[in-house]
Scaffold this active site. Structure first.
Site, PDB file in Angstrom:
ATOM      1  CG  ASP A 106      -1.767  -1.251   1.333  1.00 50.90           C
ATOM      2  OD1 ASP A 106      -2.142  -1.815   0.287  1.00 50.90           O
ATOM      3  OD2 ASP A 106      -2.033  -1.694   2.462  1.00 50.90           O
ATOM      4  CD  GLU A 115      -9.517  -2.689  -1.635  1.00 53.28           C
ATOM      5  OE1 GLU A 115      -9.763  -2.670  -0.420  1.00 53.28           O
ATOM      6  OE2 GLU A 115      -9.162  -3.717  -2.245  1.00 53.28           O
TER       7      GLU A 115
END
Length: 542
Positions: free
Chosen positions: A17, A187
């Site tokens: 991430d 997302e």
């Protein structure tokens, strides 16, 4: 020094991430840590090629409390930005995973310097995870995140929502606005503004083999947003033989010369009879991107698959910046860098070490009580979500050796210490010393295999007369071999060849989001806090 290309992954091992920002001529990369502490490591670079550690952004219980969080919960998807002379970091703190609930809170911290001090966390909302902040040209601040829907008859990923953040009130203002809902799972939203367009970058398809990055845009902040007609900006879902798989979840950064780059995650698989598994977890990569004449973003090399070798920024190619030389990235799973040896001579642990859920403190770890040794006081079991005495380091290669030297004199069966190869509390291999009423001090193997626990009796060695215990773990692709020695010269194998690929997201039925670690730990289930001393720890390439 002129550097023509960067090599992916730029941050090997468990660094998922990635969030990237440039301040002046310096780039900063922050990544997720889930249940590991300290949270949110940040690396810095002046050329996008060479990266060095720059600390952790959430490094105390005052900024994040992970005690008791589930495996693969904790700190998700931090997003780092810079505005008005300050760094802003938003992140999710997830307490539970799975379905139907997430139990997630989103927070903001700020600092004038990347080294801190960071502010006390500001609670933002609990509507879903993966928040990011967008600082618009008019000075207003906007939080964008996924909305989660727990109801069984509705899609869980219920869309991307936007809400204004009021710095004066230290709170969100107004009602959230739905920006986009998509049939595909989306997302990880991030907003950008360029040439009169608002661009919404999305992680799509989940974090596994179907992962990717999708773009949408609108002339107004609140939409409506149209999806890129070309489909995924980045993905490897249709390229199962690619060296970088699971590619997705990214953020954009521009260079001082106006070039654009995309930081994203990807994984390097190891082949097993059960299919590919990614022992090193999700790693950070960088790709060069370009804007088309009609205003959409594309990978500069022409397709939507990530590359291992990427042209460095123009200034770097022309010799304008050499960056800081740090441990580099591998081009394939077998070529990762050696991490070196820690002789435990410093008064504090180095930045490569992590603990589980709680910070290191003198109540259970000391580097000064026995100079040159790491002393652990045994606490809870290796299945605990609360107070483990365990410190470990990320694997950055699947061809590496971990060794340590242990001085430990247990007197009870519920005292143990040793070398642990770790994924989470449900899955790990533990080469540990304990006490047997019949044999005295013994060395053996404890295995947790997706929740099934065993202590193979045929692996046990009597080590009552060993002066010290030299312990070794050899990772070779999907094979893991554990060994022990009384002197570091003559080694004895302990147990069979183990399946290292189980230390990955891809094994078992649970949601798993981290990567393999190797480290040392001690347990004392009777509560007497027995001490175990480790003379050194080396992690080197094979």
């Amino acid at each position: 020094m002129t550097v023509d290309h960067l090599r992916n992954p730029v941050l090997p091992g468990f660094h998922p991430d990635p969030s990237i920002v440039r301040v002046g001529e310096t780039y900063y990369l922050a990544t997720s840590t889930f249940e590991w502490f300290p949270a949110v490591p940040v690396h810095r670079s002046t050329d996008l090629v060479h990266w060095e550690p720059a600390g952790h952004l959430l490094d105390s219980r005052d900024t994040v409390d992970l005690r008791g969080v589930a495996n693969s919960a904790g700190v998700w998807a931090p997003s780092l930005s810079f505005h008005d002379g300050r760094f802003w970091l938003v992140h999710s703190l997830v307490r539970t995973v799975g379905s139907p609930y997430k139990d997630v809170d989103n927070y903001l911290v700020t600092a004038d310097s990347i080294e801190g001090p960071w502010s006390e966390p500001v609670f933002l909302n609990s509507s879903g995870f993966d928040p990011s902040l967008f600082h618009d040209e008019d000075g207003r601040h906007w939080l964008v995140n996924l909305r989660w829907d727990h109801r069984p008859d509705r899609p869980s990923f219920a869309g991307i929502v936007l809400q204004e953040y009021d710095p004066g009130a230290r709170a969100l203002a107004g009602e959230p606005v739905l920006l986009l809902r998509h049939d595909e799972l989306v997302e990880g939203p991030n907003l950008y503004r360029r040439d009169g367009w608002y661009y919404l970058m999305l992680a799509e398809g989940g974090t596994g083999w179907n992962h990717g990055i999708l773009m949408a845009r609108s002339r107004t902040l609140t939409g409506p947003y149209e999806l890129d007609p070309a489909g995924s900006l980045l993905t490897t879902r249709d390229a199962p033989d690619a060296p970088l798989l699971k590619a997705g979840h990214g953020e954009l950064v521009s260079t001082p010369d106006g070039e654009w780059y995309l930081a994203h995650l990807a994984s390097r698989p190891v082949a097993t009879p059960e299919g590919p598994r990614c022992i090193l977890g999700r790693e950070t990569c960088i790709q060069r991107v370009e804007w088309t004449g009609d205003g959409w973003l594309r990978l500069a090399h022409g397709d939507n698959r990530p590359r291992l070798s990427v042209p460095a920024p123009r200034a770097t190619r022309n010799g304008g910046s050499s960056g800081a030389a740090v441990a580099g990235a591998a081009a394939a799973p077998g070529e990762g860098p050696a991490e070196g040896c820690d002789d435990f001579d410093a008064p504090v642990l180095g930045p490569a070490w992590s603990s589980l859920r709680v910070p290191v403190d003198p109540s259970w770890l000391s580097l000064t009580e026995r100079p040159g040794w790491l002393r652990l006081r045994g606490r809870q079991s290796q299945h605990s979500l609360f107070d483990q005495s365990l410190v470990a380091r990320r694997l950055t290669s699947v061809h590496c050796r971990a060794t340590t030297v242990l001085d430990f004199r247990p007197t009870r069966f519920d005292q143990q210490a040793g070398l642990i190869c770790w994924y989470d509390t449900t899955t790990h291999y533990y080469l540990r010393v304990t006490h047997s009423e019949e044999r005295g001090r013994v060395l053996g193997l404890a295995v947790s295999d997706d929740g099934a626990y065993s202590e193979p009796a045929d692996c046990e060695l009597s080590v009552e007369d060993w002066p010290l215990l030299h312990l070794r773990a050899d990772f070779d692709g999907a094979a893991l071999r554990l060994s022990a020695s009384p002197d570091g010269a003559e080694w004895t194998r302990v147990g069979p060849v183990l399946d290292a690929s189980k230390l990955s997201d891809d094994y078992g039925d649970r949601l798993r989001f981290t990567g393999a670690f190797v480290g040392v730990c001690a347990q004392d289930l009777g509560g007497t806090r027995v001490t175990a001393d480790f003379d050194r720890f080396a992690l080197t390439g094979l």
